[in-house]
Scaffold this motif. Structure first.
Motif, PDB file in Angstrom:
ATOM      1  N   THR A  14      -3.687  10.380  11.556  1.00  0.00           N
ATOM      2  CA  THR A  14      -3.603  10.373  10.096  1.00  0.00           C
ATOM      3  C   THR A  14      -4.979  10.116   9.516  1.00  0.00           C
ATOM      4  OG1 THR A  14      -2.612   9.287   8.164  1.00  0.00           O
ATOM      5  CG2 THR A  14      -2.979   7.918  10.090  1.00  0.00           C
ATOM      6  N   SER A  15      -5.311  10.852   8.472  1.00  0.00           N
ATOM      7  CA  SER A  15      -6.600  10.651   7.808  1.00  0.00           C
ATOM      8  C   SER A  15      -6.482   9.690   6.638  1.00  0.00           C
ATOM      9  CB  SER A  15      -7.158  11.997   7.321  1.00  0.00           C
ATOM     10  OG  SER A  15      -6.257  12.620   6.415  1.00  0.00           O
ATOM     11  N   ARG A  16      -5.250   9.326   6.306  1.00  0.00           N
ATOM     12  CA  ARG A  16      -5.055   8.384   5.203  1.00  0.00           C
ATOM     13  C   ARG A  16      -3.737   7.657   5.371  1.00  0.00           C
ATOM     14  NH1 ARG A  16      -5.024   9.823  -1.298  1.00  0.00           N
ATOM     15  NH2 ARG A  16      -4.477   7.731  -2.043  1.00  0.00           N
ATOM     16  N   LEU A  17      -3.804   6.366   5.210  1.00  0.00           N
ATOM     17  CA  LEU A  17      -2.604   5.530   5.200  1.00  0.00           C
ATOM     18  C   LEU A  17      -2.894   4.393   4.227  1.00  0.00           C
ATOM     19  CD1 LEU A  17       0.201   4.917   6.443  1.00  0.00           C
ATOM     20  CD2 LEU A  17      -0.981   3.459   8.096  1.00  0.00           C
ATOM     21  N   SER A  18      -2.321   4.461   3.029  1.00  0.00           N
ATOM     22  CA  SER A  18      -2.668   3.493   1.994  1.00  0.00           C
ATOM     23  C   SER A  18      -1.465   3.184   1.126  1.00  0.00           C
ATOM     24  CB  SER A  18      -3.811   4.020   1.122  1.00  0.00           C
ATOM     25  OG  SER A  18      -3.417   5.201   0.448  1.00  0.00           O
ATOM     26  N   VAL A  19      -1.487   1.983   0.560  1.00  0.00           N
ATOM     27  CA  VAL A  19      -0.434   1.569  -0.374  1.00  0.00           C
ATOM     28  C   VAL A  19      -0.827   2.015  -1.775  1.00  0.00           C
ATOM     29  CG1 VAL A  19       0.845  -0.400  -1.296  1.00  0.00           C
ATOM     30  CG2 VAL A  19       0.082  -0.407   1.087  1.00  0.00           C
ATOM     31  N   GLU A  20       0.149   2.533  -2.528  1.00  0.00           N
ATOM     32  CA  GLU A  20      -0.105   2.935  -3.915  1.00  0.00           C
ATOM     33  C   GLU A  20      -0.638   1.741  -4.708  1.00  0.00           C
ATOM     34  OE1 GLU A  20       0.074   5.584  -5.806  1.00  0.00           O
ATOM     35  OE2 GLU A  20       1.447   7.045  -4.928  1.00  0.00           O
ATOM     36  N   PRO A  21      -1.653   1.951  -5.546  1.00  0.00           N
ATOM     37  CA  PRO A  21      -2.133   0.859  -6.399  1.00  0.00           C
ATOM     38  C   PRO A  21      -1.091   0.517  -7.464  1.00  0.00           C
ATOM     39  CG  PRO A  21      -3.168   2.923  -7.033  1.00  0.00           C
ATOM     40  CD  PRO A  21      -2.383   3.213  -5.777  1.00  0.00           C
ATOM     41  N   PRO A  22      -1.178  -0.673  -8.090  1.00  0.00           N
ATOM     42  CA  PRO A  22      -0.237  -1.048  -9.159  1.00  0.00           C
ATOM     43  C   PRO A  22      -0.212   0.014 -10.256  1.00  0.00           C
ATOM     44  CG  PRO A  22      -1.568  -2.921  -8.521  1.00  0.00           C
ATOM     45  CD  PRO A  22      -2.152  -1.738  -7.817  1.00  0.00           C
ATOM     46  N   ARG A  23       0.963   0.274 -10.815  1.00  0.00           N
ATOM     47  CA  ARG A  23       1.123   1.347 -11.792  1.00  0.00           C
ATOM     48  C   ARG A  23       1.795   0.822 -13.055  1.00  0.00           C
ATOM     49  NH1 ARG A  23       1.059   6.296  -8.791  1.00  0.00           N
ATOM     50  NH2 ARG A  23       1.449   7.384 -10.733  1.00  0.00           N
ATOM     51  N   LEU A  24       1.079  -0.021 -13.819  1.00  0.00           N
ATOM     52  CA  LEU A  24       1.638  -0.555 -15.055  1.00  0.00           C
ATOM     53  C   LEU A  24       1.905   0.548 -16.063  1.00  0.00           C
ATOM     54  CD1 LEU A  24       2.487  -3.111 -16.545  1.00  0.00           C
ATOM     55  CD2 LEU A  24       0.133  -3.381 -17.337  1.00  0.00           C
ATOM     56  N   ASP A  25       1.123   1.638 -16.014  1.00  0.00           N
ATOM     57  CA  ASP A  25       1.357   2.747 -16.936  1.00  0.00           C
ATOM     58  C   ASP A  25       2.723   3.374 -16.714  1.00  0.00           C
ATOM     59  OD1 ASP A  25       0.514   3.677 -14.435  1.00  0.00           O
ATOM     60  OD2 ASP A  25      -0.352   5.514 -15.274  1.00  0.00           O
ATOM     61  N   GLU A  26       3.161   3.465 -15.446  1.00  0.00           N
ATOM     62  CA  GLU A  26       4.482   4.016 -15.154  1.00  0.00           C
ATOM     63  C   GLU A  26       5.578   3.088 -15.679  1.00  0.00           C
ATOM     64  OE1 GLU A  26       5.890   6.702 -14.007  1.00  0.00           O
ATOM     65  OE2 GLU A  26       3.958   7.705 -13.925  1.00  0.00           O
TER      66      GLU A  26
END
Length: 328
Positions: A286-298
């Motif tokens: 895998t070239s990327r494995l990351s947690v989504e950043p906080p999404r207060l806008d959503e």
């Protein structure tokens, strides 16, 4: 707890329009409350009623123990108010205007000198002190408005869009000033800038259609995003999606473009370590494995696009599918 601001059952109607509909909340000393909501949600109207600028149709407000309706002078003495538009006398200079405010507030000469020095230096008005307010930029007018609000060092601050019209450097300075004052005051800030909530607020409240629809710390609100703790994976290995879907802790796997996947956790739990272990065991790359950043806008969009008072939080799976395109 010793509440500095107490709002109970606040209602404001204009003819057939209900602008504020049963709003109740308390703010203690040391708290910065971010008041969020779309245009027309009732934020400014609520703030005007807290300051006594507008009388409520129903409900009560107490500031530092004083009923705003029954003890208006005592209550207003405890408040520093920056309304929208930063109104001031245009023919005055900032210095003459602040001296006028000092007179209105009844500051003695020693306190006047000390507080004038403080606000001029901390709001950075030195360059325009003798310039007429009418000729100032929108940003400087806003800073003059903020200076008058904090001049008498009140224990309660009500700030309606305090960084409106400021450039990025000025916004940073004002946020720093608010943070410096926060420990000794109860502060309400109305803002459309969600990054401002993370920067200065210890609590955030979302209002829609005149009613409170969400209330908590910024972190607690961010956790209500359908993307909370979702994991992004870049991998072209076959079988990855099926393996993710088979995990009990994964509620949904969304395939994005270019060999990318987003895995949504069950009940918002943390799943990144479990996914990393799965990939290691299977020998996948895998070239990327990351947690989504906080999404207060959503979170903001979800609460304000839903009817106020519906009592329901938008479903994570449905929201994830609906928002996949814009979030990808």
């Amino acid at each position: 707890m010793d509440w500095m601001i107490e709002v109970e059952g606040l209602v404001k109607t204009f003819g057939h329009l209900t602008a504020v509909d049963g709003v109740s909340f308390n703010v203690p000393k040391g708290e910065v409350l971010g008041f969020l909501g779309p245009n027309g949600a009732g934020k400014s109207t609520t703030m005007k009623m807290i300051t006594g600028f507008m009388a409520p149709t129903a409900g009560t407000v107490r500031v530092a123990g004083h009923d705003v309706d029954q003890q208006p002078i005592a209550a207003k003495a405890q408040i520093g108010y920056l309304p929208e538009g930063a109104p001031a006398y245009p023919d005055m200079t900032p210095l003459s205007f602040l001296n006028f405010i000092a007179d209105v507030r009844g500051l003695d000469s020693a306190t006047r000198r000390r507080r004038l020095d403080y606000v001029i230096a901390n709001v950075h008005l030195e360059a325009v002190l003798e310039q007429s307010i009418d000729t100032l930029s929108k940003g400087f007018k806003r800073r003059v408005g903020l200076a008058q609000a904090i001049l008498h060092d009140p224990p309660v601050l009500i700030l309606d869009e305090p960084t409106d019209g400021l450039d990025p450097n000025q916004k940073h300075e004002v946020r720093g000033l608010i943070s410096d004052m926060a420990a000794e005051k109860a502060i309400i800030i109305s803002t459309h800038i969600l990054e401002e909530v993370d920067a200065v607020c210890s609590r955030a409240m979302i209002i829609a259609e005149g009613r409170i629809v969400a209330d908590g710390t910024p972190e607690e609100l961010e956790q209500q995003s359908p993307f909370h703790n979702a994991v992004l994976i870049d991998s072209r290995d076959e079988g990855l999606a099926e393996a993710l879907e088979a995990m009990e802790t994964v509620s949904l796997v969304e395939e994005l473009q270019g060999g990318r996947f987003r895995a949504y956790p069950t009940a918002g739990q943390t799943i990144v370590a479990e996914i990393a272990e799965l990939i290691r065991q299977q020998g996948w790359s895998t070239s990327r494995l990351s947690v989504e950043p906080p999404r207060l806008d959503e979170v903001f969009r979800n609460f304000t696009k839903t009817k106020a008072g519906s009592g329901g939080k938008p479903g994570a799976k449905n929201d994830a599918k609906n928002n996949a395109g814009e979030a990808a």
